[in-house]
Design an enzyme around this catalytic site. Structure first.
Site, short mmCIF file in Angstrom:
data_model
loop_
_atom_site.label_atom_id
_atom_site.label_comp_id
_atom_site.label_asym_id
_atom_site.label_seq_id
_atom_site.Cartn_x
_atom_site.Cartn_y
_atom_site.Cartn_z
N ILE A 1 89.44 94.31 32.10
CA ILE A 1 89.28 93.42 30.93
C ILE A 1 89.91 92.05 31.18
O ILE A 1 89.31 91.01 30.92
CB ILE A 1 89.90 94.09 29.67
CG1 ILE A 1 89.23 95.45 29.43
CG2 ILE A 1 89.75 93.20 28.45
CD1 ILE A 1 89.94 96.33 28.41
N LYS B 1 99.44 90.71 41.98
CA LYS B 1 98.60 90.99 40.81
C LYS B 1 98.27 89.70 40.08
O LYS B 1 97.18 89.51 39.59
CB LYS B 1 99.34 91.96 39.88
CG LYS B 1 98.42 92.77 39.01
CD LYS B 1 99.13 93.93 38.37
CE LYS B 1 99.00 95.21 39.19
NZ LYS B 1 99.63 96.35 38.55
N ASP C 1 92.32 102.99 34.59
CA ASP C 1 91.50 102.35 35.61
C ASP C 1 90.23 103.12 35.92
O ASP C 1 89.30 102.59 36.51
CB ASP C 1 92.31 102.18 36.90
CG ASP C 1 93.40 101.12 36.73
OD1 ASP C 1 93.18 100.20 35.92
OD2 ASP C 1 94.46 101.23 37.38
N ASN D 1 97.01 106.70 29.84
CA ASN D 1 98.22 106.17 30.46
C ASN D 1 99.39 106.40 29.54
O ASN D 1 99.21 106.45 28.32
CB ASN D 1 98.09 104.65 30.64
CG ASN D 1 97.28 104.29 31.86
OD1 ASN D 1 97.36 104.97 32.88
ND2 ASN D 1 96.52 103.24 31.76
N1 CTP Z 1 94.09 95.43 32.83
C1 CTP Z 1 92.88 95.26 32.19
N2 CTP Z 1 91.84 96.12 32.44
C2 CTP Z 1 91.99 97.11 33.33
C3 CTP Z 1 93.23 97.31 33.98
C4 CTP Z 1 94.27 96.44 33.69
O1 CTP Z 1 92.74 94.34 31.38
N3 CTP Z 1 90.97 97.94 33.55
C5 CTP Z 1 95.17 94.46 32.57
C6 CTP Z 1 96.39 95.06 31.88
O2 CTP Z 1 96.31 94.92 30.49
C7 CTP Z 1 97.53 94.20 32.45
C8 CTP Z 1 97.03 93.84 33.86
O3 CTP Z 1 95.61 93.99 33.82
O4 CTP Z 1 97.67 92.99 31.76
C9 CTP Z 1 97.62 94.67 34.96
O5 CTP Z 1 97.42 96.04 34.66
P1 CTP Z 1 97.88 97.17 35.70
O6 CTP Z 1 97.45 98.49 35.17
O7 CTP Z 1 99.32 96.97 36.01
O8 CTP Z 1 97.09 96.73 36.98
P2 CTP Z 1 95.80 97.27 37.66
O9 CTP Z 1 94.87 96.12 37.84
O10 CTP Z 1 95.25 98.45 36.93
O11 CTP Z 1 96.36 97.67 39.10
P3 CTP Z 1 97.17 98.99 39.57
O12 CTP Z 1 96.89 100.07 38.52
O13 CTP Z 1 96.62 99.29 40.90
O14 CTP Z 1 98.63 98.61 39.61
#
Ligand code: CTP
Length: 419
Positions: A329, A359, A301, A232
């Site tokens: 996580i 979210k 993801d 990312n």
């Molecule tokens: N997060 C995490 N573990 C993952 C993905 C996200 O702990 N595998 C945590 C990030 O550190 C952040 C929050 O979840 O605090 C939101 O992350 P984001 O990437 O914005 O959300 P996603 O759940 O991945 O959703 P999307 O990518 O569809 O927006």
């Protein structure tokens, strides 16, 4: 951190206002750095006011400062020896810089010249004062004083912006008549104002004293083959700023970080990781002790189902990779039977408010911090919106360090309501 008791030669008048400082162990220790500038005379008044209020003032002067005001002045006003030389043979084990910064609760550089600010911004250590600023583990404040054109020069502003990013507090300067006869911004704040700021800093009980804060920051990297991967865009700047602000607030901080090009802040424990799986394992190993979990990391993801041990060779045809989800996580932590106070981050490219509110519910966290990805990635500034049970709170655009300090205050407020 407290200083060794020193012999005091205050009058009874002084002693009568030293109420809370009666015990030498409770006295706060300020390291006053004086650099070259006409405003150095105001630093003598500052030293007098602080010493009068029971603060143990240790003065360090640069060679340039000695041209403007004498060491004997500070020595008389503070009842402490004054240090001017990195190679002082009288200092314990010849390590004056380490000992002085070990004893200090706060370092204030007043006046801070343009030249000294430039050295500080570049992490130089070519004299006693720069060396002990680099070797410190306490907050640093600077009170700039210089000609208005030096202040306005892009190089000076660049250096100040770097210092703010590094967590240094910049006090002033004020506007007015200058020593050179010009009028403009660059005058050092008055001694009374600086003394009040130092005393306020010493009065404040750190908000997160005694709390364990666990943070994730930076991107994860999911290998495709021996040389390629999925990641990312994340500089780690926000996560590192939040870690710094938590340290400033007195917390014991563990920072788990993906690969970034930043120097880690002075946290209690720093754990570098690569993939989402690594990050999850590190979080699980640390979570039992955490009171607060702040998930700033941009976690990938998906990872590829089968990582090739060798470099995949290019062919003319298309290449399809099977992707499988990585563990979430934050959700894993917030779903624990007895979770710490969890804070999530969301960088969105559109529909910020709806996506962030959704979210927050999905991740089951009391606080979610949202920003627009296109504004925030790699930048030193951001605008944040905090989503919690009471609604939305906008933190208008400011440096990531300032935003991090606001965020820590907000986290403390919500955490205190729950505990
Ligand atoms: N997060 C995490 N573990 C993952 C993905 C996200 O702990 N595998 C945590 C990030 O550190 C952040 C929050 O979840 O605090 C939101 O992350 P984001 O990437 O914005 O959300 P996603 O759940 O991945 O959703 P999307 O990518 O569809 O927006």
């Amino acid at each position: 951190m407290h200083c060794m008791p020193i012999e005091l030669s205050f009058t009874w008048n002084f002693l009568s206002i030293m109420t809370s400082w009666a015990s030498p162990e409770l006295r706060k220790c300020l390291l006053l750095g004086v650099t070259g500038g006409v405003a150095a005379y105001k630093a003598a008044e500052l030293a007098r006011l602080l010493a009068q209020n029971g603060i143990n003032v240790q003065t360090v002067m640069t060679q340039a400062a000695c041209h403007f005001v004498g060491a004997a002045t500070f020595q008389s006003l503070t009842s402490n020896p004054v240090y001017t030389d990195l190679w002082d043979a009288n200092a314990t084990q010849n390590m004056a810089h380490i000992n002085l910064s070990r004893d200090a609760d706060l370092i204030l550089i007043a006046p801070a010249s343009a030249d000294f600010i430039a050295k500080l911004a570049h992490g130089m250590a070519d004299d006693l004062l720069t060396t002990l600023c680099l070797a410190r583990d306490c907050p640093l404040m600077i009170a700039p004083a210089m000609n208005r054109q030096m202040w306005g020069n892009p190089a000076t502003q660049r250096n100040l912006s770097q210092l703010r990013q590094d967590g240094v507090t910049v006090l002033g300067p004020a506007s007015g008549e200058q020593a050179c006869g010009e009028v403009g911004i660059g005058r050092m704040l008055e001694a009374v104002e600086l003394a009040e700021t130092v005393q306020a800093a010493f009065r404040t009980v750190p908000l997160l004293q005694g709390k364990n804060v666990l943070l994730t920051a930076g991107p994860t990297f999911e290998a495709i083959d021996a040389v390629r991967g999925i990641t990312n865009r994340s500089s780690g700047k926000m996560g590192y700023a939040v870690a710094r602000a938590a340290v400033e607030a007195g917390a014991a901080v563990t920072l788990i970080s993906g690969s970034v090009c930043l120097v880690p802040p002075a946290v209690d424990k720093f754990i570098p990781v690569v993939s989402a799986e690594d990050m999850l394992r590190a979080v699980q190993a640390e979570i039992a002790l955490a009171d607060i979990f702040i998930s700033v990391a941009a976690v990938a993801d998906y990872r590829v189902a089968h990582v090739s041990q060798q470099k995949i060779k290019k062919s003319d045809g298309n290449l399809a990779l099977e992707l499988v989800p990585t563990p979430d996580i934050l959700r894993t932590v917030s779903s624990l039977p007895n979770p710490p106070f969890c804070v999530g981050f969301a960088a969105e490219t559109e529909n910020l408010e709806e996506n962030a509110a959704m979210k927050r519910r999905k991740k089951n966290v009391p606080l979610l911090v949202a920003n627009l990805a296109q504004d925030a990635i790699g930048s030193d500034e951001s605008e944040l919106i905090l989503f919690d049970d009471s609604g939305q709170h906008i933190l208008p655009k400011a440096s990531k360090m300032e935003q991090a300090r606001h965020l820590i205050k907000h986290i403390h407020r919500l955490y205190s309501q729950q505990h």
